[in-house]
Write an enzyme that holds these catalytic residues in place. Structure first.
Site, PDB file in Angstrom:
ATOM      1  N   ARG A 295       1.335  -0.832   0.092  1.00 53.08           N
ATOM      2  CA  ARG A 295      -0.671  -0.141   0.124  1.00 53.08           C
ATOM      3  C   ARG A 295       0.656   1.249  -0.059  1.00 53.08           C
ATOM      4  NH1 ARG A 295      -4.628   0.143   3.925  1.00 53.08           N
ATOM      5  NH2 ARG A 295      -3.038  -0.949   5.413  1.00 53.08           N
TER       6      ARG A 295
ATOM      7  N   ASP B 131      -2.014 -21.181  17.198  1.00 51.17           N
ATOM      8  CA  ASP B 131       0.022 -20.621  16.746  1.00 51.17           C
ATOM      9  C   ASP B 131       0.483 -21.723  16.179  1.00 51.17           C
ATOM     10  OD1 ASP B 131       0.814 -18.212  15.762  1.00 51.17           O
ATOM     11  OD2 ASP B 131       2.461 -18.611  17.277  1.00 51.17           O
TER      12      ASP B 131
ATOM     13  N   HIS C 208       5.715 -23.538   6.152  1.00 52.45           N
ATOM     14  CA  HIS C 208       7.367 -23.481   6.420  1.00 52.45           C
ATOM     15  C   HIS C 208       7.787 -25.041   7.021  1.00 52.45           C
ATOM     16  CE1 HIS C 208       7.161 -20.692   9.946  1.00 52.45           C
ATOM     17  NE2 HIS C 208       8.291 -21.314  10.527  1.00 52.45           N
TER      18      HIS C 208
ATOM     19  N   LYS D  10      11.236 -27.093   5.310  1.00 54.19           N
ATOM     20  CA  LYS D  10      12.871 -27.596   6.815  1.00 54.19           C
ATOM     21  C   LYS D  10      13.089 -28.836   5.959  1.00 54.19           C
ATOM     22  CE  LYS D  10      12.130 -25.569  10.522  1.00 54.19           C
ATOM     23  NZ  LYS D  10      12.694 -23.889  10.522  1.00 54.19           N
TER      24      LYS D  10
ATOM     25  N   GLU E 125       9.899 -22.003  22.163  1.00 57.56           N
ATOM     26  CA  GLU E 125      10.954 -20.850  21.416  1.00 57.56           C
ATOM     27  C   GLU E 125      11.467 -19.744  22.893  1.00 57.56           C
ATOM     28  OE1 GLU E 125       8.244 -19.029  18.141  1.00 57.56           O
ATOM     29  OE2 GLU E 125       6.985 -19.393  19.164  1.00 57.56           O
TER      30      GLU E 125
ATOM     31  N   LYS F 162       0.337 -18.581   6.812  1.00 56.77           N
ATOM     32  CA  LYS F 162      -0.775 -18.860   7.891  1.00 56.77           C
ATOM     33  C   LYS F 162      -0.931 -18.037   8.432  1.00 56.77           C
ATOM     34  CE  LYS F 162       1.666 -19.385  12.021  1.00 56.77           C
ATOM     35  NZ  LYS F 162       2.754 -20.341  12.794  1.00 56.77           N
TER      36      LYS F 162
ATOM     37  N   HIS G 190       1.497 -26.291  12.537  1.00 61.22           N
ATOM     38  CA  HIS G 190       3.207 -26.798  12.502  1.00 61.22           C
ATOM     39  C   HIS G 190       3.054 -27.886  13.491  1.00 61.22           C
ATOM     40  CE1 HIS G 190       4.074 -22.909  11.243  1.00 61.22           C
ATOM     41  NE2 HIS G 190       4.352 -22.386  12.094  1.00 61.22           N
TER      42      HIS G 190
ATOM     43  N   LYS H 290       6.184 -20.109  24.579  1.00 61.25           N
ATOM     44  CA  LYS H 290       7.785 -19.055  23.985  1.00 61.25           C
ATOM     45  C   LYS H 290       8.326 -19.152  25.596  1.00 61.25           C
ATOM     46  CE  LYS H 290       4.528 -16.743  20.447  1.00 61.25           C
ATOM     47  NZ  LYS H 290       6.036 -16.800  19.580  1.00 61.25           N
TER      48      LYS H 290
HETATM   49  P1  NAD Z   1       3.222  -7.118   8.329  1.00 58.28           P
HETATM   50  O1  NAD Z   1       2.867  -6.081   8.538  1.00 58.28           O
HETATM   51  O2  NAD Z   1       4.689  -6.805   8.215  1.00 58.28           O
HETATM   52  O3  NAD Z   1       2.915  -6.408   6.312  1.00 58.28           O
HETATM   53  C1  NAD Z   1       2.251  -6.898   6.106  1.00 58.28           C
HETATM   54  C2  NAD Z   1       2.371  -6.242   4.229  1.00 58.28           C
HETATM   55  O4  NAD Z   1       0.615  -6.067   4.181  1.00 58.28           O
HETATM   56  C3  NAD Z   1       3.054  -4.653   4.092  1.00 58.28           C
HETATM   57  O5  NAD Z   1       3.675  -4.375   2.747  1.00 58.28           O
HETATM   58  C4  NAD Z   1       1.856  -3.593   3.671  1.00 58.28           C
HETATM   59  O6  NAD Z   1       1.839  -2.820   2.807  1.00 58.28           O
HETATM   60  C5  NAD Z   1       1.104  -4.811   3.473  1.00 58.28           C
HETATM   61  N1  NAD Z   1      -0.894  -4.484   2.569  1.00 58.28           N
HETATM   62  C6  NAD Z   1      -1.112  -4.187   4.136  1.00 58.28           C
HETATM   63  N2  NAD Z   1      -2.288  -3.306   3.966  1.00 58.28           N
HETATM   64  C7  NAD Z   1      -2.639  -3.950   2.838  1.00 58.28           C
HETATM   65  C8  NAD Z   1      -3.642  -3.700   1.519  1.00 58.28           C
HETATM   66  N3  NAD Z   1      -4.599  -3.403   1.871  1.00 58.28           N
HETATM   67  N4  NAD Z   1      -3.175  -3.605   0.238  1.00 58.28           N
HETATM   68  C9  NAD Z   1      -2.235  -4.160  -0.154  1.00 58.28           C
HETATM   69  N5  NAD Z   1      -1.698  -4.062   0.410  1.00 58.28           N
HETATM   70  C10 NAD Z   1      -1.323  -4.525   2.178  1.00 58.28           C
HETATM   71  O7  NAD Z   1       3.146  -8.234   8.260  1.00 58.28           O
HETATM   72  P2  NAD Z   1       4.354  -9.991   8.395  1.00 58.28           P
HETATM   73  O8  NAD Z   1       4.518  -9.833   9.130  1.00 58.28           O
HETATM   74  O9  NAD Z   1       4.958  -9.812   6.729  1.00 58.28           O
HETATM   75  O10 NAD Z   1       2.867 -11.170   7.804  1.00 58.28           O
HETATM   76  C11 NAD Z   1       2.444 -11.681   6.492  1.00 58.28           C
HETATM   77  C12 NAD Z   1       1.576 -12.653   6.288  1.00 58.28           C
HETATM   78  O11 NAD Z   1       2.663 -13.390   6.708  1.00 58.28           O
HETATM   79  C13 NAD Z   1       0.524 -13.052   7.807  1.00 58.28           C
HETATM   80  O12 NAD Z   1      -0.602 -12.965   7.094  1.00 58.28           O
HETATM   81  C14 NAD Z   1       1.091 -13.523   8.904  1.00 58.28           C
HETATM   82  O13 NAD Z   1       0.079 -13.891   9.646  1.00 58.28           O
HETATM   83  C15 NAD Z   1       1.380 -14.181   7.801  1.00 58.28           C
HETATM   84  N6  NAD Z   1       3.293 -14.736   8.610  1.00 58.28           N
HETATM   85  C16 NAD Z   1       4.404 -13.806   8.674  1.00 58.28           C
HETATM   86  C17 NAD Z   1       5.668 -14.572   9.568  1.00 58.28           C
HETATM   87  C18 NAD Z   1       6.278 -13.067  10.382  1.00 58.28           C
HETATM   88  O14 NAD Z   1       7.555 -14.267  10.534  1.00 58.28           O
HETATM   89  N7  NAD Z   1       6.489 -12.142   9.806  1.00 58.28           N
HETATM   90  C19 NAD Z   1       5.724 -16.592   9.702  1.00 58.28           C
HETATM   91  C20 NAD Z   1       4.227 -17.015   9.368  1.00 58.28           C
HETATM   92  C21 NAD Z   1       3.826 -16.033   8.220  1.00 58.28           C
END
Ligand code: NAD
Length: 484
Positions: free
Chosen positions: A51, A235, A178, A182, A216, A148, A240, A331
């Site tokens: 965004r 979670d 993920h 592994k 963790e 997820k 997992h 955790k």
């Molecule tokens: P984050 O909040 O860091 O990033 C979210 C992203 O979505 C940003 O780039 C934001 O600009 C974009 N975004 C938000 N609203 C938007 C919209 N309306 N249109 C377009 N883009 C939009 O989140 P994250 O940690 O990167 O996680 C992303 C997904 O991955 C989530 O579903 C999370 O549950 C999953 N996930 C994350 C991790 C991790 O380690 N971060 C691990 C497993 C799963």
């Protein structure tokens, strides 16, 4: 030993959420490492969409910084870095409105593999699927990758499956876990089904019990709002730990193909007995010198969300009748360690007498850190002094097995993102698997709510609440240590 790299066909990959934590820490570094390894070349286009407003140079500078942090060895080569960044474009787009979509469709003109990675919050999964269809961006070669959490319970997972199914067929939907990417998890299948040695012993006649630990050291840092609604059960356990249990417990599939493997995993989940309330322990970490306790961290002094779960599960089938599976995750524990321990039964009769003690073979499958597999076997203690027995590890560390100069085990996302491009769904969860896992998890959570269950406090830096030790002790067993 240098691994063989077979380049994939040219593809377009759109990462929704390209500025987010997951994209910067995992997805882009994984793509970069595969680029450096020669898995894909200049024919490929990666479009990061999110965004916020960035020009191309600004976005590439952000990614260059992430790569320097998360793939430092490869990023040290300026040729690699420039080559990768040149394949990368940034697009401002809103998943929940029409802003930016015309630009995206203007860029996706080639008829070739097209993958859309939903690296955004779960509330945007359905709107994204709809927008892709609405803007005519899906073709036969299209696949979507969904992160997820996949649903919050059975009803929401069913609804999400139904929505995605209205836009895409099941063989276009890649639900990522993920843990399945592994190297050790894939090796678990190689060890079980590629050797004659283990499979004949892989049943309740020879296996005493199985322990699956995902520990963790971090707290809920940065994910407070989500975690407070989810807890460890949703979670970690529902996805997992459940997936790991499936790979340990499943029957040999007829072949290593995505539906054959997933059919067998599904049978395991469906064979799980409901968990009895006295076979499950919930915990919540208290504050200490390393940081605030769970309740303080989430800003809710009365929170009853669990940051720890230990439970005893049972797979009700011929192979596993009577063999308990103990699962635990938490955790702020003493060490970061994910490991599966298969503890075999004692030898039926000790010819060395009672003083030789009990010696059970243990197969340990380490997922992190130091991915590898260890088999503990009993030998004679070397030297004089009679027949004293000791247990020694036969150790296979993947970093060592890969050889000098090639010490990095590939990250799970490297494997999984390339599998999406190759069209291989074996290591992704099918819709019916996810629903079956929720169907097993939901009554456990409903039981806590009905009973007003409050998690037991445990010290940060410990191995979890004392009741988890009792869960084992009651069965005459003990947890293996949680070691880094
Ligand atoms: P984050 O909040 O860091 O990033 C979210 C992203 O979505 C940003 O780039 C934001 O600009 C974009 N975004 C938000 N609203 C938007 C919209 N309306 N249109 C377009 N883009 C939009 O989140 P994250 O940690 O990167 O996680 C992303 C997904 O991955 C989530 O579903 C999370 O549950 C999953 N996930 C994350 C991790 C991790 O380690 N971060 C691990 C497993 C799963």
């Amino acid at each position: 030993m240098v691994s063989r790299v077979i380049p994939v066909d040219p593809f377009d990959l759109v990462i929704f959420g390209g500025t987010g934590d997951l994209a910067q820490r995992k997805i882009l570094p994984a793509l970069f490492r595969r680029y450096c390894a020669g898995q894909w070349n200049d024919d490929v286009r990666i479009i990061a969409a999110a965004r916020s407003a960035h020009d191309q140079a600004g976005y590439r500078a952000i990614v260059a910084e992430s790569l320097a942090q998360h793939a430092p060895r490869q990023a040290a080569d300026p040729g690699n870095l420039d080559g990768f960044l040149n394949r990368l474009q940034y697009l401002r787009l809103d998943a929940s409105s029409d802003d930016g979509w015309e630009n995206l469709s203007g860029q996706l003109t080639d008829l070739r593999i097209r993958a859309f990675y939903f690296s955004v919050g779960p509330g945007l999964f359905a709107p994204l699927a709809e927008k892709i269809r609405q803007h005519g961006l899906a073709n036969e070669q299209t696949r979507i990758v969904v992160e997820k959490p996949f649903g919050h319970d059975l009803d929401s997972a069913r609804a999400l499956n139904a929505t995605l199914a209205s836009y895409f067929s099941e063989n276009q939907i890649y639900r990522i876990d993920h843990y399945l990417g592994k190297e050790t998890v894939q090796n678990l299948m190689a060890v079980r089904f590629g050797n004659m040695l283990f499979e004949p012993l892989w049943n309740s006649q020879y296996v005493d019990h199985i322990q699956i630990t995902v520990a963790e050291t971090v707290g809920v840092d940065g994910r407070e709002e989500y975690y407070e609604r989810a807890g460890a059960m949703r979670d970690m356990v529902q996805n997992h730990l459940m997936q790991l249990l499936c790979l340990i417990a499943m029957e040999p599939p007829a072949k290593f193909d995505s539906d054959a493997v997933r059919d067998e995993k599904l049978k395991v989940i469906r064979a799980l007995d409901p968990v009895q309330p006295h076979h499950i322990v919930r915990g919540q970490y208290s504050g200490g010198p390393d940081g605030p306790g769970y309740r303080e961290a989430v800003g809710n002094p009365r929170s009853t969300t669990e940051s720890y779960v230990a439970l005893r599960a049972h797979v009700s089938n011929w192979r596993w009748a009577g063999t308990p599976f103990y699962l635990r995750t938490g955790k702020r524990l003493v060490a970061r360690s994910s490991v599966i321990n298969v503890i075999f039964k004692d030898a039926p009769h000790s010819i060395f007498g009672a003083e030789a003690g009990r010696h059970a073979n243990t197969l340990s499958i380490r997922l992190q850190p130091n991915e590898g597999i260890t088999l503990k076997v009993t030998i004679k203690e070397p030297g004089q002094g009679g027949m004293r027995l000791i247990d020694v590890p036969l150790d296979m560390s993947f970093a060592e097995a890969l050889g000098p100069g090639n010490q990095e085990a590939p990250d799970a996302y490297e494997r999984l993102v390339m599998d999406v491009i190759r069209g291989n769904q074996t290591l992704f969860m099918r819709g019916d698997e996810v629903e079956a896992a929720w169907a097993w998890t939901d009554p456990i959570i409903a039981g806590w709510q009905a009973r007003g269950d409050v998690p037991k406090p445990y010290d940060s830096g410990s191995t979890g609440p004392g009741d988890a030790e009792l869960l084992m002790k009651r069965d005459g067993r003990h947890w293996q240590g949680i070691k880094p």
